[in-house]
Design a protein around this motif. Structure first.
Motif, PDB file in Angstrom:
ATOM      1  N   THR A   1     -38.854   0.396  24.342  1.00 47.29           N
ATOM      2  CA  THR A   1     -39.096   1.844  24.460  1.00 47.29           C
ATOM      3  C   THR A   1     -40.511   2.240  24.055  1.00 47.29           C
ATOM      4  O   THR A   1     -40.849   3.420  24.081  1.00 47.29           O
ATOM      5  N   ARG A   2     -41.336   1.274  23.701  1.00 50.16           N
ATOM      6  CA  ARG A   2     -42.702   1.523  23.229  1.00 50.16           C
ATOM      7  C   ARG A   2     -43.567   2.078  24.359  1.00 50.16           C
ATOM      8  O   ARG A   2     -43.609   1.504  25.446  1.00 50.16           O
ATOM      9  N   PRO A   3     -44.273   3.175  24.105  1.00 49.47           N
ATOM     10  CA  PRO A   3     -45.194   3.683  25.135  1.00 49.47           C
ATOM     11  C   PRO A   3     -46.408   2.771  25.261  1.00 49.47           C
ATOM     12  O   PRO A   3     -46.761   2.044  24.324  1.00 49.47           O
ATOM     13  N   ALA A   4     -47.035   2.806  26.430  1.00 52.08           N
ATOM     14  CA  ALA A   4     -48.209   1.973  26.676  1.00 52.08           C
ATOM     15  C   ALA A   4     -49.362   2.363  25.758  1.00 52.08           C
ATOM     16  O   ALA A   4     -50.152   1.523  25.343  1.00 52.08           O
ATOM     17  N   SER A   5     -49.438   3.641  25.413  1.00 52.67           N
ATOM     18  CA  SER A   5     -50.490   4.114  24.506  1.00 52.67           C
ATOM     19  C   SER A   5     -49.987   5.354  23.776  1.00 52.67           C
ATOM     20  O   SER A   5     -49.016   5.979  24.194  1.00 52.67           O
ATOM     21  N   LEU A   6     -50.674   5.677  22.701  1.00 51.45           N
ATOM     22  CA  LEU A   6     -50.357   6.884  21.943  1.00 51.45           C
ATOM     23  C   LEU A   6     -51.588   7.770  21.913  1.00 51.45           C
ATOM     24  O   LEU A   6     -52.663   7.320  21.520  1.00 51.45           O
ATOM     25  N   ASP A   7     -51.420   9.013  22.323  1.00 57.91           N
ATOM     26  CA  ASP A   7     -52.516   9.968  22.295  1.00 57.91           C
ATOM     27  C   ASP A   7     -52.495  10.687  20.957  1.00 57.91           C
ATOM     28  O   ASP A   7     -51.569  11.435  20.669  1.00 57.91           O
ATOM     29  N   ARG A   8     -53.482  10.440  20.130  1.00 64.45           N
ATOM     30  CA  ARG A   8     -53.538  11.045  18.800  1.00 64.45           C
ATOM     31  C   ARG A   8     -54.452  12.267  18.781  1.00 64.45           C
ATOM     32  O   ARG A   8     -54.792  12.783  17.733  1.00 64.45           O
ATOM     33  N   GLY A   9     -54.859  12.761  19.974  1.00 61.16           N
ATOM     34  CA  GLY A   9     -55.809  13.852  20.047  1.00 61.16           C
ATOM     35  C   GLY A   9     -55.313  15.179  19.501  1.00 61.16           C
ATOM     36  O   GLY A   9     -56.061  15.909  18.874  1.00 61.16           O
ATOM     37  N   ASP A  10     -54.074  15.513  19.750  1.00 56.29           N
ATOM     38  CA  ASP A  10     -53.538  16.811  19.338  1.00 56.29           C
ATOM     39  C   ASP A  10     -52.550  16.693  18.188  1.00 56.29           C
ATOM     40  O   ASP A  10     -51.532  17.367  18.164  1.00 56.29           O
ATOM     41  N   THR A  11     -52.837  15.840  17.236  1.00 61.62           N
ATOM     42  CA  THR A  11     -51.934  15.617  16.116  1.00 61.62           C
ATOM     43  C   THR A  11     -52.067  16.742  15.092  1.00 61.62           C
ATOM     44  O   THR A  11     -53.170  17.072  14.673  1.00 61.62           O
ATOM     45  N   PRO A  12     -50.937  17.332  14.699  1.00 57.47           N
ATOM     46  CA  PRO A  12     -51.009  18.380  13.676  1.00 57.47           C
ATOM     47  C   PRO A  12     -51.273  17.785  12.292  1.00 57.47           C
ATOM     48  O   PRO A  12     -51.252  16.567  12.110  1.00 57.47           O
ATOM     49  N   GLN A  13     -51.480  18.651  11.332  1.00 58.31           N
ATOM     50  CA  GLN A  13     -51.638  18.229   9.937  1.00 58.31           C
ATOM     51  C   GLN A  13     -50.232  18.132   9.333  1.00 58.31           C
ATOM     52  O   GLN A  13     -49.573  19.134   9.094  1.00 58.31           O
ATOM     53  N   TRP A  14     -49.761  16.910   9.118  1.00 58.44           N
ATOM     54  CA  TRP A  14     -48.437  16.679   8.551  1.00 58.44           C
ATOM     55  C   TRP A  14     -48.494  16.946   7.053  1.00 58.44           C
ATOM     56  O   TRP A  14     -49.371  16.436   6.366  1.00 58.44           O
TER      57      TRP A  14
END
Length: 150
Positions: A58-71
């Motif tokens: 189920t792993r995506p080919a890539s992860l887009d971390r561009g719009d990551t909120p502040q956790w």
């Protein structure tokens, strides 16, 4: 991250005692430990770890971390495991564009060759509207009105 700093996952232990070993390659001992290490990886921007801890099916080919909120916080609502399967229900709080929100998910995990993997989940997001006298969602422990309300 400083190994002596509080772990982002909220256990109250240091990062070095909590999520750092998983981030360095030590298998997480339970679905909850893996989920906490994944949350910390989101906080710290550890994209490689997120992909490695995701099951290959189920792993995506890539992860887009561009719009990551502040956790800013994590609460584990329940955690179970039975044999090679596990589930963790959690709520993560974040801040994005001056607004507070939450992501809640029941995540499924599977163990293979002694290593737990994130398999899938059904995330739900919502707006968080803390009251003036509620604890601030930033994790400071102070009241919202005297912390991040301004």
């Amino acid at each position: 991250m400083d190994p002596q700093a509080p772990c982002p996952c909220g256990t109250g232990r240091t990062y070095g005692e909590c999520c750092a070993p998983a981030h360095s390659g030590t298998p997480a001992p339970s679905p909850e430990a893996l989920m906490r290490s994944r949350y910390s990886a989101f906080v710290l921007g550890l994209t490689d770890y997120l992909r490695q801890s995701w099951h290959p099916s189920t792993r995506p080919a890539s992860l887009d971390r561009g719009d990551t909120p502040q956790w800013t916080g994590l609460t584990v609502l329940s955690s179970t495991s039975d044999g090679d399967r596990g589930q963790v229900h959690f709520r993560a709080i974040y801040r994005e564009s001056g607004q507070w929100g939450y992501l809640e998910e029941k995540s499924d995990f599977v163990v293979e060759d002694g290593r737990w993997y994130y398999l899938s989940g059904n995330p739900q997001q919502g707006v968080l509207k803390p009251g003036r006298n509620d604890r601030c969602p930033c994790g400071s422990g102070r009241k919202f009105k005297s912390c991040c309300l301004s």
